[in-house]
Design a protein around this motif. Structure first.
Motif, PDB file in Angstrom:
ATOM      1  N   TYR A 232       0.841  -1.195   0.000  1.00 41.15           N
ATOM      2  CA  TYR A 232       0.000   0.000   0.000  1.00 41.15           C
ATOM      3  C   TYR A 232       0.884   1.256   0.000  1.00 41.15           C
ATOM      4  O   TYR A 232       0.660   2.197  -0.773  1.00 41.15           O
ATOM      5  CB  TYR A 232      -0.917  -0.027   1.229  1.00 41.15           C
ATOM      6  CG  TYR A 232      -1.921   1.103   1.281  1.00 41.15           C
ATOM      7  CD1 TYR A 232      -2.683   1.445   0.170  1.00 41.15           C
ATOM      8  CD2 TYR A 232      -2.108   1.831   2.454  1.00 41.15           C
ATOM      9  CE1 TYR A 232      -3.599   2.480   0.216  1.00 41.15           C
ATOM     10  CE2 TYR A 232      -3.024   2.869   2.517  1.00 41.15           C
ATOM     11  CZ  TYR A 232      -3.764   3.190   1.385  1.00 41.15           C
ATOM     12  OH  TYR A 232      -4.651   4.220   1.432  1.00 41.15           O
ATOM     13  N   ALA A 233       1.912   1.254   0.867  1.00 43.68           N
ATOM     14  CA  ALA A 233       2.841   2.397   0.917  1.00 43.68           C
ATOM     15  C   ALA A 233       3.524   2.566  -0.432  1.00 43.68           C
ATOM     16  O   ALA A 233       3.704   3.692  -0.926  1.00 43.68           O
ATOM     17  CB  ALA A 233       3.874   2.172   2.010  1.00 43.68           C
ATOM     18  N   GLN A 234       3.868   1.436  -1.042  1.00 42.36           N
ATOM     19  CA  GLN A 234       4.529   1.472  -2.354  1.00 42.36           C
ATOM     20  C   GLN A 234       3.625   2.155  -3.396  1.00 42.36           C
ATOM     21  O   GLN A 234       4.074   3.003  -4.163  1.00 42.36           O
ATOM     22  CB  GLN A 234       4.810   0.026  -2.775  1.00 42.36           C
ATOM     23  CG  GLN A 234       5.824  -0.139  -3.862  1.00 42.36           C
ATOM     24  CD  GLN A 234       6.031  -1.614  -4.165  1.00 42.36           C
ATOM     25  OE1 GLN A 234       5.116  -2.431  -4.019  1.00 42.36           O
ATOM     26  NE2 GLN A 234       7.231  -1.962  -4.568  1.00 42.36           N
ATOM     27  N   SER A 235       2.323   1.792  -3.366  1.00 41.28           N
ATOM     28  CA  SER A 235       1.420   2.403  -4.359  1.00 41.28           C
ATOM     29  C   SER A 235       1.161   3.875  -4.032  1.00 41.28           C
ATOM     30  O   SER A 235       1.043   4.692  -4.950  1.00 41.28           O
ATOM     31  CB  SER A 235       0.114   1.615  -4.456  1.00 41.28           C
ATOM     32  OG  SER A 235      -0.440   1.447  -3.185  1.00 41.28           O
ATOM     33  N   LEU A 236       1.102   4.223  -2.742  1.00 35.99           N
ATOM     34  CA  LEU A 236       0.903   5.629  -2.391  1.00 35.99           C
ATOM     35  C   LEU A 236       2.092   6.496  -2.799  1.00 35.99           C
ATOM     36  O   LEU A 236       1.955   7.689  -3.044  1.00 35.99           O
ATOM     37  CB  LEU A 236       0.688   5.770  -0.876  1.00 35.99           C
ATOM     38  CG  LEU A 236      -0.631   5.241  -0.300  1.00 35.99           C
ATOM     39  CD1 LEU A 236      -0.619   5.312   1.219  1.00 35.99           C
ATOM     40  CD2 LEU A 236      -1.814   6.024  -0.843  1.00 35.99           C
ATOM     41  N   LEU A 237       3.268   5.865  -2.879  1.00 29.47           N
ATOM     42  CA  LEU A 237       4.491   6.617  -3.185  1.00 29.47           C
ATOM     43  C   LEU A 237       4.863   6.573  -4.667  1.00 29.47           C
ATOM     44  O   LEU A 237       5.959   6.995  -5.042  1.00 29.47           O
ATOM     45  CB  LEU A 237       5.659   6.052  -2.356  1.00 29.47           C
ATOM     46  CG  LEU A 237       5.747   6.517  -0.896  1.00 29.47           C
ATOM     47  CD1 LEU A 237       6.716   5.655  -0.118  1.00 29.47           C
ATOM     48  CD2 LEU A 237       6.190   7.986  -0.821  1.00 29.47           C
ATOM     49  N   ARG A 238       3.967   6.043  -5.504  1.00 30.68           N
ATOM     50  CA  ARG A 238       4.310   5.871  -6.921  1.00 30.68           C
ATOM     51  C   ARG A 238       4.736   7.167  -7.605  1.00 30.68           C
ATOM     52  O   ARG A 238       5.592   7.164  -8.478  1.00 30.68           O
ATOM     53  CB  ARG A 238       3.133   5.269  -7.686  1.00 30.68           C
ATOM     54  CG  ARG A 238       3.054   3.767  -7.554  1.00 30.68           C
ATOM     55  CD  ARG A 238       4.165   3.046  -8.305  1.00 30.68           C
ATOM     56  NE  ARG A 238       4.126   1.621  -7.979  1.00 30.68           N
ATOM     57  CZ  ARG A 238       4.995   0.732  -8.395  1.00 30.68           C
ATOM     58  NH1 ARG A 238       6.023   1.110  -9.130  1.00 30.68           N
ATOM     59  NH2 ARG A 238       4.878  -0.511  -8.059  1.00 30.68           N
ATOM     60  N   HIS A 239       4.116   8.303  -7.194  1.00 26.39           N
ATOM     61  CA  HIS A 239       4.486   9.583  -7.822  1.00 26.39           C
ATOM     62  C   HIS A 239       5.931   9.944  -7.491  1.00 26.39           C
ATOM     63  O   HIS A 239       6.690  10.365  -8.354  1.00 26.39           O
ATOM     64  CB  HIS A 239       3.559  10.707  -7.348  1.00 26.39           C
ATOM     65  CG  HIS A 239       2.235  10.666  -8.012  1.00 26.39           C
ATOM     66  ND1 HIS A 239       2.076  10.814  -9.368  1.00 26.39           N
ATOM     67  CD2 HIS A 239       0.987  10.465  -7.518  1.00 26.39           C
ATOM     68  CE1 HIS A 239       0.792  10.702  -9.691  1.00 26.39           C
ATOM     69  NE2 HIS A 239       0.111  10.493  -8.576  1.00 26.39           N
ATOM     70  N   GLN A 240       6.294   9.768  -6.206  1.00 28.49           N
ATOM     71  CA  GLN A 240       7.653  10.135  -5.783  1.00 28.49           C
ATOM     72  C   GLN A 240       8.671   9.046  -6.145  1.00 28.49           C
ATOM     73  O   GLN A 240       9.815   9.345  -6.438  1.00 28.49           O
ATOM     74  CB  GLN A 240       7.704  10.355  -4.265  1.00 28.49           C
ATOM     75  CG  GLN A 240       6.900  11.554  -3.784  1.00 28.49           C
ATOM     76  CD  GLN A 240       5.521  11.136  -3.277  1.00 28.49           C
ATOM     77  OE1 GLN A 240       4.848  10.306  -3.883  1.00 28.49           O
ATOM     78  NE2 GLN A 240       5.112  11.721  -2.162  1.00 28.49           N
ATOM     79  N   ILE A 241       8.233   7.757  -6.087  1.00 22.75           N
ATOM     80  CA  ILE A 241       9.148   6.649  -6.401  1.00 22.75           C
ATOM     81  C   ILE A 241       8.496   5.800  -7.493  1.00 22.75           C
ATOM     82  O   ILE A 241       7.887   4.754  -7.213  1.00 22.75           O
ATOM     83  CB  ILE A 241       9.425   5.787  -5.138  1.00 22.75           C
ATOM     84  CG1 ILE A 241       9.850   6.668  -3.957  1.00 22.75           C
ATOM     85  CG2 ILE A 241      10.486   4.733  -5.396  1.00 22.75           C
ATOM     86  CD1 ILE A 241       9.887   5.940  -2.627  1.00 22.75           C
ATOM     87  N   PRO A 242       8.573   6.254  -8.755  1.00 20.59           N
ATOM     88  CA  PRO A 242       7.861   5.551  -9.839  1.00 20.59           C
ATOM     89  C   PRO A 242       8.273   4.086  -9.979  1.00 20.59           C
ATOM     90  O   PRO A 242       7.459   3.246 -10.348  1.00 20.59           O
ATOM     91  CB  PRO A 242       8.250   6.347 -11.091  1.00 20.59           C
ATOM     92  CG  PRO A 242       8.728   7.667 -10.585  1.00 20.59           C
ATOM     93  CD  PRO A 242       9.314   7.424  -9.241  1.00 20.59           C
ATOM     94  N   SER A 243       9.548   3.772  -9.676  1.00 23.51           N
ATOM     95  CA  SER A 243       9.991   2.379  -9.851  1.00 23.51           C
ATOM     96  C   SER A 243       9.431   1.468  -8.766  1.00 23.51           C
ATOM     97  O   SER A 243       9.471   0.253  -8.883  1.00 23.51           O
ATOM     98  CB  SER A 243      11.524   2.337  -9.807  1.00 23.51           C
ATOM     99  OG  SER A 243      11.958   2.678  -8.498  1.00 23.51           O
ATOM    100  N   GLY A 244       8.910   2.047  -7.703  1.00 19.37           N
ATOM    101  CA  GLY A 244       8.407   1.241  -6.592  1.00 19.37           C
ATOM    102  C   GLY A 244       9.530   0.593  -5.793  1.00 19.37           C
ATOM    103  O   GLY A 244       9.295  -0.375  -5.053  1.00 19.37           O
ATOM    104  N   ASP A 245      10.754   1.089  -5.965  1.00 20.69           N
ATOM    105  CA  ASP A 245      11.926   0.519  -5.284  1.00 20.69           C
ATOM    106  C   ASP A 245      11.662   0.334  -3.787  1.00 20.69           C
ATOM    107  O   ASP A 245      11.439   1.296  -3.055  1.00 20.69           O
ATOM    108  CB  ASP A 245      13.115   1.462  -5.511  1.00 20.69           C
ATOM    109  CG  ASP A 245      14.356   0.985  -4.785  1.00 20.69           C
ATOM    110  OD1 ASP A 245      14.417  -0.212  -4.454  1.00 20.69           O
ATOM    111  OD2 ASP A 245      15.255   1.820  -4.530  1.00 20.69           O
TER     112      ASP A 245
END
Ligand SMILES: [Zn+2]
Length: 448
Positions: A232-245
């Motif tokens: 969930y955190a990964q998807s919420l951060l997609r704008h800032q971390i597009p790679s989902g690293d």
């Protein structure tokens, strides 16, 4: 070791009563070499038993505290320079041996090795110790593991082994034979305050290993809930971390957590209050601005310093300590408060009030906490029982159903009273019985 082994002419290690620089043994005859090796192993066993006795005694006397170490483990690693794993094993074995002195004898005469003692430690008790220790005599590590599996088949150690091996095999990273090595790394990589007796029953720890300069590999097993939060955190951060690293997501998560923890630990804030409460004597409360200043001044580390100048390195379980006891009128100003780890905070209190007094105090606090927990559990159980009774009553109440079918309140009440003849009947049976006493009006009864 025999005098023959120690003969200076035979073995250069012992020339002039002490070791010499050369470790070359090429000049020794095979027979003498083997003889000396066996004698050295025997001496090593005896030394190990004596070493454990010393570790156990230092541990029991808590002599690591005045030496500015927060635990026996920290003392062994930082002061005695033992490896983490070696320190852990020796402390665990020393505690078991102090409880069951037969362990010392069996270690000294070679019937038990250190690994066997560590494996057995959590399973020993007053009844089984003599038999179990004798059964483990002269057994290899894997044979002792088999013995434990046979004698204690439902222990968590088996669950743990299955858990790690399953996960490891899933990811193709570990062969089944490596399970125990991994487990030992977990145990050795623990934090300062260890309870070695619990090593076999704790959940597997995370593995954080340096793999290159400033790069670390983190391996951790998580539950479904943690997995879902990460995703969930990964998807919420997609704008800032597009790679989902995942490493970047974790870094952000830790940033957010640290801000929260710093706030609760030492009142960290970007906007401190301009108005400050005046400090008063005799109160344990430490104002937020004092906590912030003390934390910054002490660098988030225990401030206890030994007589030799060693400063305790503990950064976990830190507490704000009044330099002058509150009971003796100490105030909570920045220069009168310091950071201490829990072990050194308690040690200071013991030095002031006496170990026996503080032990009594701790026992009292533990008893009070246990009593409070018991009361809370009792109240919660009573509350749950009342709630369940209300629920049951509501479920069994036929009156609302009769009212919905168009009967008046007094008719419904009278019909409901008739249902007392079937106290254990289902709601449907009770409604049917009530209806049998009533003349249906315009509505056909529906199943309950
Ligand atoms: Zn400390």
């Amino acid at each position: 070791m025999s005098a023959e082994v120690l003969a200076p002419a035979m073995n250069p290690f012992f020339a002039c009563g002490g070791p010499v620089k050369s470790y070359s043994l090429t000049h020794l005859a095979d027979r003498n070499l083997l003889h000396d090796l066996a004698a050295l192993v025997a001496r090593d066993r005896s030394t190990t038993a004596t070493l454990l006795a010393h570790i156990g005694e230092v541990d029991a006397r808590k002599l690591y505290l005045p030496a500015a170490h927060s635990s026996m483990y920290a003392y062994c690693v930082q002061e005695l320079r033992l490896s983490e794993d070696s320190a852990y094993k020796r402390i665990q074995a020393a505690r078991a041996a102090r409880q069951f002195p037969l362990v010392f004898e069996m270690l000294a005469d070679g019937r038990l090795h250190l690994s066997a003692v560590c494996l057995l430690a959590t399973h020993l008790n007053a009844e089984n110790a003599p038999g179990l220790l004798l059964d483990a005599s002269h057994k290899t590590k894997s044979e002792v593991e088999q013995l434990i599996a046979k004698r204690f088949p439902s222990t968590e150690m088996l669950e743990l082994t299955q858990l790690i091996s399953a996960a490891a095999i899933d990811h193709g990273q570990l062969a089944p034979g490596q399970v125990h090595a991994l487990h030992e790394v977990h145990a050795g990589a623990s934090v300062d305050q260890l309870a070695p007796g619990q090593v076999q029953t704790i959940a597997p720890r995370a593995r954080l290993q340096p793999i290159a300069s400033q790069r670390f590999a983190l391996q951790v097993m998580v539950g479904q809930g943690t997995h879902d939060k990460l995703r969930y955190a990964q998807s919420l951060l997609r704008h800032q971390i597009p790679s989902g690293d995942m490493a970047a997501v974790l870094d952000r998560a830790l940033d957010a957590l640290i801000v929260k923890l710093e706030k609760s630990k030492f009142a960290a804030t970007d906007r401190p209050h301009a108005r400050r409460q005046p400090l008063s004597r005799g109160t344990r409360h430490i104002p937020a601005h004092v906590k912030r200043a003390v934390w910054a001044r002490d660098g988030g580390q225990c401030t206890f310093v030994s007589e030799t100048g060693h400063r305790c390195q503990a950064r976990a379980l830190l507490e704000f300590d009044h330099i002058e006891e509150v009971a003796r009128g100490g105030t909570a100003s920045t220069d009168r408060v310091r950071l201490r780890c829990r072990a050194h905070n308690q040690y200071a209190a013991e030095c002031t009030f006496g170990a026996e007094f503080m032990r009594h105090k701790r026992q009292e606090a533990r008893r009070a906490a246990a009593k409070k927990r018991e009361t809370m559990a009792r109240e919660a159980a009573a509350c749950a029982a009342t709630q369940a009774a209300v629920e049951r009553e509501r479920e069994r109440d036929v009156i609302p159903w009769l009212r919905r079918l168009g009967y008046r309140a007094d008719e419904s009440r009278r019909a409901a009273e008739r249902c007392e003849v079937i106290p254990d009947g289902s709601l449907e049976d009770r409604v049917r019985l009530a209806l049998s006493f009533l003349c249906p009006r315009s509505v056909t009864p529906a199943p309950a």
